[in-house]
Write an enzyme that holds these catalytic residues in place. Structure first.
Site, PDB file in Angstrom:
ATOM      1  N   THR A 212       0.829  -1.257  -0.061  1.00 20.40           N
ATOM      2  CA  THR A 212      -0.232  -0.025  -0.056  1.00 20.40           C
ATOM      3  C   THR A 212       0.986   1.135   0.142  1.00 20.40           C
ATOM      4  O   THR A 212       2.053   1.135   0.369  1.00 20.40           O
ATOM      5  CB  THR A 212      -0.900  -0.120   1.277  1.00 20.40           C
ATOM      6  OG1 THR A 212      -1.699  -1.168   0.999  1.00 20.40           O
ATOM      7  CG2 THR A 212      -1.449   1.167   1.586  1.00 20.40           C
ATOM      8  N   ARG A 240     -14.403  -7.356   0.739  1.00 18.49           N
ATOM      9  CA  ARG A 240     -13.740  -6.835   2.017  1.00 18.49           C
ATOM     10  C   ARG A 240     -12.979  -5.593   1.798  1.00 18.49           C
ATOM     11  O   ARG A 240     -12.472  -5.314   0.730  1.00 18.49           O
ATOM     12  CB  ARG A 240     -12.513  -7.736   2.087  1.00 18.49           C
ATOM     13  CG  ARG A 240     -11.680  -7.594   3.439  1.00 18.49           C
ATOM     14  CD  ARG A 240     -10.429  -6.884   2.915  1.00 18.49           C
ATOM     15  NE  ARG A 240      -9.329  -6.810   3.984  1.00 18.49           N
ATOM     16  CZ  ARG A 240      -8.330  -5.963   3.914  1.00 18.49           C
ATOM     17  NH1 ARG A 240      -8.179  -5.348   2.875  1.00 18.49           N
ATOM     18  NH2 ARG A 240      -7.362  -6.043   4.793  1.00 18.49           N
ATOM     19  N   VAL A 241     -13.143  -4.662   2.795  1.00 21.75           N
ATOM     20  CA  VAL A 241     -12.817  -3.380   2.841  1.00 21.75           C
ATOM     21  C   VAL A 241     -11.580  -3.398   3.841  1.00 21.75           C
ATOM     22  O   VAL A 241     -11.757  -3.713   5.097  1.00 21.75           O
ATOM     23  CB  VAL A 241     -13.633  -2.138   2.909  1.00 21.75           C
ATOM     24  CG1 VAL A 241     -12.935  -0.826   2.855  1.00 21.75           C
ATOM     25  CG2 VAL A 241     -14.627  -2.438   1.601  1.00 21.75           C
ATOM     26  N   ASP A 243      -8.371  -0.900   5.992  1.00 19.43           N
ATOM     27  CA  ASP A 243      -8.519   0.424   6.963  1.00 19.43           C
ATOM     28  C   ASP A 243      -7.932   1.549   5.965  1.00 19.43           C
ATOM     29  O   ASP A 243      -8.567   2.359   6.449  1.00 19.43           O
ATOM     30  CB  ASP A 243      -7.203   0.124   7.906  1.00 19.43           C
ATOM     31  CG  ASP A 243      -5.861  -0.016   7.413  1.00 19.43           C
ATOM     32  OD1 ASP A 243      -5.819  -0.772   6.375  1.00 19.43           O
ATOM     33  OD2 ASP A 243      -4.777   0.588   7.409  1.00 19.43           O
TER      34      ASP A 243
HETATM   35  N1  ASP Z   1      -3.887  -2.025   4.836  1.00 16.98           N
HETATM   36  C1  ASP Z   1      -4.256  -2.509   3.648  1.00 16.98           C
HETATM   37  C2  ASP Z   1      -5.323  -3.069   3.722  1.00 16.98           C
HETATM   38  O1  ASP Z   1      -5.675  -3.895   4.704  1.00 16.98           O
HETATM   39  C3  ASP Z   1      -2.979  -3.327   2.963  1.00 16.98           C
HETATM   40  C4  ASP Z   1      -1.608  -2.976   3.153  1.00 16.98           C
HETATM   41  O2  ASP Z   1      -1.252  -2.211   3.787  1.00 16.98           O
HETATM   42  O3  ASP Z   1      -0.930  -3.441   2.174  1.00 16.98           O
HETATM   43  O4  ASP Z   1      -6.314  -3.217   2.935  1.00 16.98           O
END
Ligand code: ASP
Length: 348
Positions: A212, A240-241, A243
């Site tokens: 991310t 699914r979502v 954070d």
């Molecule tokens: N935090 C992100 C999520 O859970 C994934 C990530 O940080 O790579 O969607």
């Protein structure tokens, strides 16, 4: 000269010699992440490591160019994330991970610390730059958050570039999906329509699937902003979502405290409202930004069993990062200071 005047001069002299000059507040500053996870020296080839460092250096240069000429923190956040979304190294925009159904479902958010205005999107499938869409939600709609097919419809209505879903396809992420589904005993979906024929690729040791991207910035007007963009978690199911697009969890900004962008196992960051929690510790408990970030990441997130990290910035110029994984792609720059680009834990 009278005795007491001499004494006063001696006292002032001693103080001048021993006092540490306070670091001047930079007029602008920016902190960037490209995901946290199991990232160790032995796993990255020199070419891959160089590619990540070059991408982080470009990101710093882009943000610096905006802020140094007096641009807003929000403009810097958007400009950097747009570039990351076009870079297949990162799990955002092009290069995003796949859902269990073999699609890409993109999430993003931005928040403006001066006004507490925010925009967030979840489940974007056709908009090239989800961060622009999040900003459009903030600036051109009555809403704060949109999810599902409506996001792309809104994006088209405000003139944001639309692409075929296969635009986001990369072989590396597809092979991650195939491996994840195989491990989970789930069926492998057909390759997406329009995806190129299978081709060779360099695997990258990101089996924890982070990647991310996020940016926090402080501008010359003293305002902070935050933004985060992601493809989420590999093989995610049922809409699914994570954070990243949840204001207060993966993204938050307030001039009263700080701006934060997170990366990691989203479910834990949601439960701890990580970004807002860090800002609350700064605002109500008077912790330094680094203390607040460490308290939430090293203590609370770790105790709950989550992993990942954050970057943070405060209106007074404090900057911080904290993560409980072995690495985090990260960089920072500030007016009058040399930029720092780092990946591993033993780097500054
Ligand atoms: N935090 C992100 C999520 O859970 C994934 C990530 O940080 O790579 O969607």
């Amino acid at each position: 000269m009278r005795q007491y005047q001499k004494l006063a001069m001696v006292v002032v002299g001693i103080f001048a010699l021993t006092a540490t000059p306070a670091l001047a507040k930079p007029q602008w500053a920016i902190v960037i992440h490209g995901g946290a996870g199991v990232i160790e020296r032995k796993d990255l080839t020199p070419e891959t490591e160089a590619a990540y460092r070059a991408a982080m250096a470009r990101a710093v240069a882009t943000g610096t160019a905006v802020l140094d000429k007096g641009g807003t923190a929000m403009d810097a956040v958007e400009a950097v994330i747009v570039e990351f979304e076009d870079d297949p190294l990162f799990n955002a925009g092009r290069g995003a991970v796949f859902t269990a159904e073999g699609g890409n479902s993109l999430d993003a958010a931005v928040m403006d610390g001066a006004t507490l205005n925010a925009g967030a999107v979840a489940g974007v499938a056709r908009t090239r730059h989800p961060v622009r869409l999040a900003r459009a939600v903030m600036e051109k709609s009555r809403h704060v958050m949109m999810a599902g097919s409506g996001t792309d419809a809104f994006a088209a209505s405000v003139g944001l570039e639309q692409v075929e879903p296969s635009f986001f396809f990369t072989e590396r992420r597809w092979s991650q999906l195939v491996k994840a589904l195989t491990d989970m005993g789930l069926p492998i979906p057909p390759r997406p329509a329009g995806a190129p024929a299978p081709q060779a690729f360099t695997p990258i040791p990101d089996d924890r699937k982070f990647g991310t991207v996020g940016v926090v910035a402080l501008d010359t007007a003293g305002n902070v902003a935050a933004g985060t963009s992601t493809g989420g978690a590999t093989a995610k199911r049922w809409g699914r979502v994570g954070d990243s697009p949840i204001i207060g969890a993966g993204t938050y900004a307030s001039n009263q405290s700080c701006a934060v962008s997170a990366t990691g196992t989203g479910e834990y960051f949601i439960r701890l409202t990580v970004a807002r929690e860090i800002c609350a510790l700064v605002q109500y408990r008077g912790l330094t930004l680094q203390q607040a970030a460490d308290t939430v990441i090293q203590d609370r997130l770790t105790a709950l069993g989550g992993d990942g990290g954050v970057i943070a910035i405060a209106p007074d110029g404090q900057i911080a990062w904290s993560y409980n994984t072995s690495g985090m792609y990260r960089a920072r720059a500030a007016q009058g200071q040399a930029p720092v680009i780092a990946i591993y834990k033993d780097e500054p």
